[in-house]
Each structure stands twice: as C-alpha cells, then as structure tokens.
Design a protein around this motif. Structure first.
Motif, PDB file in Angstrom:
ATOM      1  N   GLU A   1       8.563 -20.525  28.322  1.00 56.02           N
ATOM      2  CA  GLU A   1       7.279 -20.140  28.883  1.00 56.02           C
ATOM      3  C   GLU A   1       7.157 -18.807  29.455  1.00 56.02           C
ATOM      4  O   GLU A   1       6.102 -18.348  29.659  1.00 56.02           O
ATOM      5  CB  GLU A   1       7.231 -20.930  30.362  1.00 56.02           C
ATOM      6  CG  GLU A   1       7.064 -22.688  30.344  1.00 56.02           C
ATOM      7  CD  GLU A   1       8.117 -23.257  29.910  1.00 56.02           C
ATOM      8  OE1 GLU A   1       8.099 -24.406  29.319  1.00 56.02           O
ATOM      9  OE2 GLU A   1       9.405 -22.857  30.009  1.00 56.02           O
ATOM     10  N   GLU A   2       8.362 -18.024  29.179  1.00 59.83           N
ATOM     11  CA  GLU A   2       8.172 -16.657  29.364  1.00 59.83           C
ATOM     12  C   GLU A   2       7.821 -15.940  28.047  1.00 59.83           C
ATOM     13  O   GLU A   2       7.525 -14.699  27.983  1.00 59.83           O
ATOM     14  CB  GLU A   2       9.705 -16.156  29.620  1.00 59.83           C
ATOM     15  CG  GLU A   2       9.983 -16.625  30.990  1.00 59.83           C
ATOM     16  CD  GLU A   2      11.477 -16.127  31.335  1.00 59.83           C
ATOM     17  OE1 GLU A   2      11.559 -15.014  31.790  1.00 59.83           O
ATOM     18  OE2 GLU A   2      12.347 -16.764  31.389  1.00 59.83           O
ATOM     19  N   LEU A   3       7.842 -16.743  26.733  1.00 59.75           N
ATOM     20  CA  LEU A   3       7.220 -16.105  25.783  1.00 59.75           C
ATOM     21  C   LEU A   3       5.677 -15.581  25.645  1.00 59.75           C
ATOM     22  O   LEU A   3       4.947 -16.266  26.291  1.00 59.75           O
ATOM     23  CB  LEU A   3       7.614 -16.773  24.338  1.00 59.75           C
ATOM     24  CG  LEU A   3       9.043 -17.308  24.091  1.00 59.75           C
ATOM     25  CD1 LEU A   3       9.062 -18.220  23.202  1.00 59.75           C
ATOM     26  CD2 LEU A   3      10.042 -16.023  23.924  1.00 59.75           C
ATOM     27  N   ASN A   4       5.494 -14.461  24.965  1.00 54.74           N
ATOM     28  CA  ASN A   4       4.351 -13.821  24.941  1.00 54.74           C
ATOM     29  C   ASN A   4       3.564 -14.101  23.670  1.00 54.74           C
ATOM     30  O   ASN A   4       2.269 -13.839  23.337  1.00 54.74           O
ATOM     31  CB  ASN A   4       4.325 -12.549  25.371  1.00 54.74           C
ATOM     32  CG  ASN A   4       4.733 -12.328  26.827  1.00 54.74           C
ATOM     33  OD1 ASN A   4       6.039 -11.790  27.059  1.00 54.74           O
ATOM     34  ND2 ASN A   4       4.155 -12.824  27.752  1.00 54.74           N
ATOM     35  N   LEU A   5       4.488 -14.245  22.541  1.00 53.57           N
ATOM     36  CA  LEU A   5       3.837 -14.026  21.034  1.00 53.57           C
ATOM     37  C   LEU A   5       5.122 -14.897  20.095  1.00 53.57           C
ATOM     38  O   LEU A   5       6.206 -14.748  20.384  1.00 53.57           O
ATOM     39  CB  LEU A   5       3.920 -12.597  20.600  1.00 53.57           C
ATOM     40  CG  LEU A   5       3.382 -12.248  19.117  1.00 53.57           C
ATOM     41  CD1 LEU A   5       1.745 -12.915  18.801  1.00 53.57           C
ATOM     42  CD2 LEU A   5       3.375 -10.768  18.816  1.00 53.57           C
ATOM     43  N   VAL A   6       4.455 -15.590  19.302  1.00 55.58           N
ATOM     44  CA  VAL A   6       5.262 -16.111  18.189  1.00 55.58           C
ATOM     45  C   VAL A   6       5.012 -15.603  16.662  1.00 55.58           C
ATOM     46  O   VAL A   6       3.770 -15.446  16.293  1.00 55.58           O
ATOM     47  CB  VAL A   6       5.061 -17.743  18.122  1.00 55.58           C
ATOM     48  CG1 VAL A   6       5.874 -18.313  16.927  1.00 55.58           C
ATOM     49  CG2 VAL A   6       5.657 -18.559  19.405  1.00 55.58           C
ATOM     50  N   ALA A   7       5.906 -14.960  16.330  1.00 57.39           N
ATOM     51  CA  ALA A   7       5.849 -14.416  14.692  1.00 57.39           C
ATOM     52  C   ALA A   7       6.694 -15.076  13.744  1.00 57.39           C
ATOM     53  O   ALA A   7       7.896 -15.508  14.038  1.00 57.39           O
ATOM     54  CB  ALA A   7       6.241 -13.027  14.929  1.00 57.39           C
TER      55      ALA A   7
END
Length: 328
Positions: free
Chosen positions: A72-78
């Motif tokens: 839930e702390e992630l801001n972007l998936v690449a």
C-alpha cells in the motif's frame, strides 16, 4: 515516491523497490534460471515463462520485505513490456498491471534496452547527450542518447549479439551456460599464447559475430585447447566492441559514454574501456555490476523518469517481442 520495478524479459525474474526522492535502490531481488536452461545451452522461452510464473510472487514479496515497505506504500508500478521473449514478458506485465489495478496506483511500461541504457545513472539525472553501448544477452547496439526518449541507433549487430556469441562458443567448448562468465574466468586464468582470430569487416558502426564464431570453431576442430580457444575468442570479441565504440566517439563527436548490459560485467571489457577512457579522454559511465544483468532496479528508475516526462500508461498496453529503442 516508491517505485516498484519488474523485469521478466528473458530468464531472470527480478523485482526492485526504488525510492525516487533519495535515488536509493531499497531492494533488487533476482531469481535466475540458469540451471533450467543449461541443458539446452540457451534460453527456452516456454521454460522461462513457466519459471517466471512460479517465482514472481515470491520475488515480489522478498523485494518488499528487503525494502521494508508494504504494498500500500507503493506509488508507481513499472514493468518491462518490450523487447524480449514474449511468453516471459507477459508474466511480468500481467503481474504489474494487476498490482497497479489492485492498489489504484499508476502503471508505466518500460523499454528493456532503454532501461539498460540508463542503468549507469540509477539514482541521479542522466547527463545527456551521451553515446551508449548496450551489450546484453540478445542485444548489441550503439545508441546516441540526445535526451530522455530521444535515441538514435548508429550501430547494431547484423547477426548474433555478443552475448549470444559467448553462449554458443561456450557450448562448443562444453563450458556450460551462461557462457560469458565461464569464458571470462578461463581468460583470467590463462597465461599462454593467444591465437589470432579475424575481425569482421563490417562498414560503419554495425557489428557481426558470425565470422568470429566460425573461426573459433575452426580453431577448436583443428585441435587447439579449449582454454586457449576461449581466451582467444574473448580477446577478439572485446577488442572488436571497443574498436567500434572508439569509432563511434570520433564519428559522433560526443565524448560522454555509457556502457551497460550483462556483457558489460566482463572483466576484460571493463579493463579496455578504462584504457579507452585514458587514451581518448572520454567521460565513462559503467553500470554497477549488480545492475548489469536484467534487473528490476533499472526498470523502476527508467519507469519513474518516463512517468515524470509523459505520465502513466493505460492498463491496455501490450507486450512486444521486438521493439528497436529508436522506434519505441
């Protein structure tokens, strides 16, 4: 800004967490498949895809644990979506898009060669313009990088990439897979005479490794010891790469050079690049050894830069087996 990077383009399953505001790679977990492909002397796409599917969830959880972050702390998936082995790419791409959807965060598709090209600069701003030499398993290419997203290929292989040539020579000499590290180890230990191998006469900045491979095979079939053949092959192949790069510097007129990809970990190549730096007065940037092979860190970093430049990608984006860097 926490960016998750995923790469499943070939035979390494890798997930990384990159903290963009500090430029720190918090984790970079890689699960290699060498033992599964070694019996075939090269990567089998279907085997690679199956292993990615089996490993990606565990690698993802390991990367989060090492970074000390929750999903839930992630801001972007690449995620790498091009180029590569299509069945393998689809595993990471599907996982990344699903994660983006579940967490409600942006998604960015990343070009694998661009990620390698920029990997020497992870954690800082890339110093454009520069000449990039990418030498990974399936790619040998010289690129003029004018700015982020604007690249011109000025040299490429006309047949096998140098990494593929290493694997095929290693298979010929029964040295195992992957071939690059095995041949490099033999080279470092060999103290005898090096045999002369012809360098292909290809115009411009393009490469060809078919002639070097044929000459190497001929030497071995004529009875030359495997260690001598391996060392001679490495000396010739590396000289060939550096000569083309030196020519590119002179023709393009840019003295800032970046070298990346799995073969850039080769000890002789690094030695000769450092010598070229002194000889030509170039500004040399080498990918750190931990970021030379396929890895999620370079994907997270490149995805973040591209996200800042052009925003998120739709979740409908697909995978592409082939995609020249100057076209995609």
């Amino acid at each position: 800004m926490l960016v998750l990077g995923i790469d499943t383009s070939c035979d390494d399953t890798s997930v990384a967490v990159y903290r963009a505001d500090t430029g720190r790679v918090l984790s970079n977990v890689v699960s290699s498949q060498y033992e599964f492909h070694a019996p075939f002397g090269g990567v089998v796409p279907e085997v690679a895809a199956r292993r990615h599917a089996e490993q990606i969830d565990a690698v993802f959880n390991a990367a989060l644990k090492e970074a000390g972050v929750e999903p839930e702390e992630l801001n972007l998936v690449a995620t790498t979506n091009r180029p590569g082995l299509l069945p393998a790419l689809l595993v990471g791409l599907t996982f990344g898009k699903g994660l983006s959807f579940r967490l409600g965060i942006p998604f960015k598709a990343v070009h694998h060669i661009e990620a390698h090209l920029l990997s020497p600069f992870i954690g800082r701003e890339p110093p454009f313009p520069f000449i990039g030499l990418v030498v990974s398993g399936g790619h040998t290419v010289i690129v003029v990088a004018e700015k982020l997203g604007k690249y011109k290929v000025v040299g490429k292989t006309l047949d096998d990439a140098v990494g593929e040539a290493y694997d095929k020579v290693a298979k010929l000499l029964s040295l195992g897979y992957p071939g690059g590290p095995a041949i490099d180890r033999l080279y470092r230990s060999y103290r005898g005479e090096l045999l002369k191998l012809p360098k292909p006469k290809v115009k411009g900045l393009d490469f060809s490794f078919s002639g070097i491979k044929t000459a190497t095979r001929r030497l071995f079939e004529q009875g030359a010891p495997a260690v001598q053949v391996a060392a001679s092959f490495q000396e010739t192949a590396v000289d060939y790469l550096v000569e083309k790069l030196k020519k590119a510097v002179k023709e393009v007129g840019v003295k800032r050079v970046a070298v990346a990809g799995g073969v850039s970990a080769n000890s002789l190549l690094r030695e000769k690049l450092l010598a070229l730096k002194e000889e030509e007065g170039i500004e040399l940037h080498l990918a750190p050894l931990e970021f030379t092979s396929d890895n999620g860190a370079m994907v997270a970093y490149t995805g973040y830069l591209r996200f800042l430049l052009e925003g998120a990608d739709p979740l409908t984006v697909g995978a592409q087996a082939r995609s020249p860097i100057d076209e995609g």
